[in-house]
Design an enzyme around this catalytic site. Structure first.
Site, PDB file in Angstrom:
ATOM      1  N   GLU A   1      -8.303   8.860 -15.516  1.00 20.88           N
ATOM      2  CA  GLU A   1      -8.098  10.142 -14.838  1.00 20.88           C
ATOM      3  C   GLU A   1      -7.407  11.105 -15.790  1.00 20.88           C
ATOM      4  OE1 GLU A   1      -7.434  13.432 -12.786  1.00 20.88           O
ATOM      5  OE2 GLU A   1      -8.846  11.870 -12.160  1.00 20.88           O
TER       6      GLU A   1
ATOM      7  N   ARG B   1      -7.009  16.152   2.279  1.00 21.83           N
ATOM      8  CA  ARG B   1      -7.532  15.524   1.059  1.00 21.83           C
ATOM      9  C   ARG B   1      -6.484  14.642   0.381  1.00 21.83           C
ATOM     10  NH1 ARG B   1     -12.145  16.992  -1.527  1.00 21.83           N
ATOM     11  NH2 ARG B   1     -13.387  18.613  -0.525  1.00 21.83           N
TER      12      ARG B   1
ATOM     13  N   TYR C   1      -9.586  22.906  11.950  1.00 22.97           N
ATOM     14  CA  TYR C   1      -9.483  21.601  12.599  1.00 22.97           C
ATOM     15  C   TYR C   1      -8.127  20.977  12.269  1.00 22.97           C
ATOM     16  CZ  TYR C   1     -11.328  20.263   7.958  1.00 22.97           C
ATOM     17  OH  TYR C   1     -11.571  20.136   6.615  1.00 22.97           O
TER      18      TYR C   1
ATOM     19  N   ASP D   1     -19.666  14.555  -6.740  1.00 22.44           N
ATOM     20  CA  ASP D   1     -19.952  15.886  -7.257  1.00 22.44           C
ATOM     21  C   ASP D   1     -20.506  15.869  -8.674  1.00 22.44           C
ATOM     22  OD1 ASP D   1     -19.214  17.091  -4.925  1.00 22.44           O
ATOM     23  OD2 ASP D   1     -17.290  17.850  -5.647  1.00 22.44           O
TER      24      ASP D   1
END
Length: 409
Positions: free
Chosen positions: A34, A107, A221, A311
């Site tokens: 990462e 997220r 939401y 993605d």
């Protein structure tokens, strides 16, 4: 006894950690690289349909999901100009209909949930502050080059397969496919997260609400067990300082602070309740949306010993709420493909791509279509509203998406 296969994963976001977990569960050793110095997720909310929640349940994450997510009972669609209700979908029926609930989650909470599961395994290693620079697939193994955050080259690492889960601006995709940068959509996303306790009672919500207006729409939401309200507004427009026809190369750092007045001006013709919600947000984060055309072949998702996920493979517009969901589905399918011990690794990756590319392309195409419908003007808008009032749940429910998938198709 044979040594476990080694999977290298570029990217430690939701897709990368999901893939690491899925593939380790199938007996592979996994190393995740990462580029950030810490595991963190920008943005706000994510919607997880029952197709995605079923995967998390199969991975033993149901209890962890219950602790941090919200589970709205209803989707309500309203006209942004008049405020009129157009249709509803009974989300509380999802467990009976599809075997899992419909969840909404921050997220960061989803990333933390996956990170916690990964940390419990000794067959997954995480390397932070490591940016992928390139790879070499010689047909027998993949060697990957990375740099530390300070620019120093790290020792090359070798594995049996490489997974590019490094997002919209994937360096793995750039080398594998060489198809250039993603494209600007001409749409902007304004995102905010609000403590529900700080909102007037009329603005608090335990439902998913979608407001559809000409050249814009807004979705809200609950997340974090209902304690917070996620709000995201999508409008047509160019990025700050952008020019029509510009390429998105300069937008890799695509999360920008922005002024609430910009969005208030864009939504000036909307109904009073919606404008009240927009004005209740003290600050927004602006995303310039970019995507790629729908996949047209399995070779866009895997070639040789290198595969793409999420993605990096199929960035999509967020108008079907399935971006994170398709990455998690990819991860599950990759794990199943890699466990085929009697098959060479390139053939396993090809099987993964064959299983996934058409479904991902369909979701990409439907998201594009939804954007045109959500933002419709003139007669198309009138027809949309009439169809929603007449057909309601039959239009909003999507068995092809939410229902179980037959593996191998």
């Amino acid at each position: 006894m044979a040594h476990p296969h080694q999977l290298l994963v570029a990217g430690g976001g939701i897709g990368g950690l999901a893939a690491a977990l899925a593939c380790a569960r199938q007996g592979w050793q996994v190393r995740v690289f990462e580029r950030a110095a810490a595991f963190s997720e920008v943005g706000a909310g994510v919607q997880l349909g029952p197709n995605v929640v079923r995967v998390l349940q199969a991975w033993g994450l149901d209890v962890a999901l219950q602790a941090v997510a919200a589970f709205p009972a209803r989707l309500r669609v309203r006209d942004a100009a008049s405020g009129r209700q157009l249709a509803t979908l009974d989300l509380a029926a999802m467990p009976t209909r599809y075997g899992a609930p419909y969840a909404t989650i921050h997220r960061a909470d989803l990333l933390a949930l996956l990170h916690g599961a990964v940390q419990q395994r000794d067959d997954i290693a995480l390397a932070l502050d490591r940016r992928v620079q390139g790879f070499d697939d010689d047909g027998h193994q993949v060697r990957m080059q990375t740099h530390h955050g300070d620019g120093r080259a790290a020792e090359p690492v070798a594995g049996d397969a490489l997974l590019g889960a490094d997002g919209l601006w994937s360096s793995v995709r750039t080398q594998l496919l060489g198809d250039g940068p993603p494209r600007l959509t001409g749409h902007l996303a304004y995102r905010a997260l609000l403590p529900q306790a700080a909102l007037p009672a009329a603005l608090r919500s335990a439902e998913v609400t979608a407001w559809l207006g000409p050249r814009l729409h807004l979705v809200s939401y609950p997340v974090r067990g209902g304690e917070a309200l996620n709000v995201v507004a999508f409008v047509h427009g160019l990025p700050p300082g952008g020019k029509r026809g510009a390429t998105p190369d300069a937008l890799a750092d695509w999360d920008h602070a922005t002024n609430a007045a910009d969005l208030q001006a864009a939504m000036a013709s909307c109904c009073a309740p919606l404008q009240d919600l927009v004005r209740a947000v003290p600050a927004w984060r602006l995303w310039v949306l970019a995507d790629r055309p729908p996949l047209h072949a399995a070779t866009q998702q895997a070639s040789g010993r290198v595969a793409l996920l999420g993605d990096a493979a199929h960035p999509m517009r967020p108008y079907l709420a399935q971006g994170a969901g398709m990455a998690i589905e990819d991860a599950e399918a990759l794990g199943h493909a890699l466990r085929q011990a009697d098959t060479e690794v390139p053939a396993r990756l090809a099987r993964y791509a064959l299983e996934r590319w058409q479904r991902n392309a369909r979701v990409q195409a439907r998201a594009l279509r939804n954007g045109r419908i959500f933002h419709a003007t003139g007669p198309l808008r009138w027809g949309r509203n009439l169809s929603l009032r007449l057909l309601g749940e039959r239009l909003l429910d999507m068995p092809w998406l939410y229902g179980p998938q037959q593996r191998g198709r």
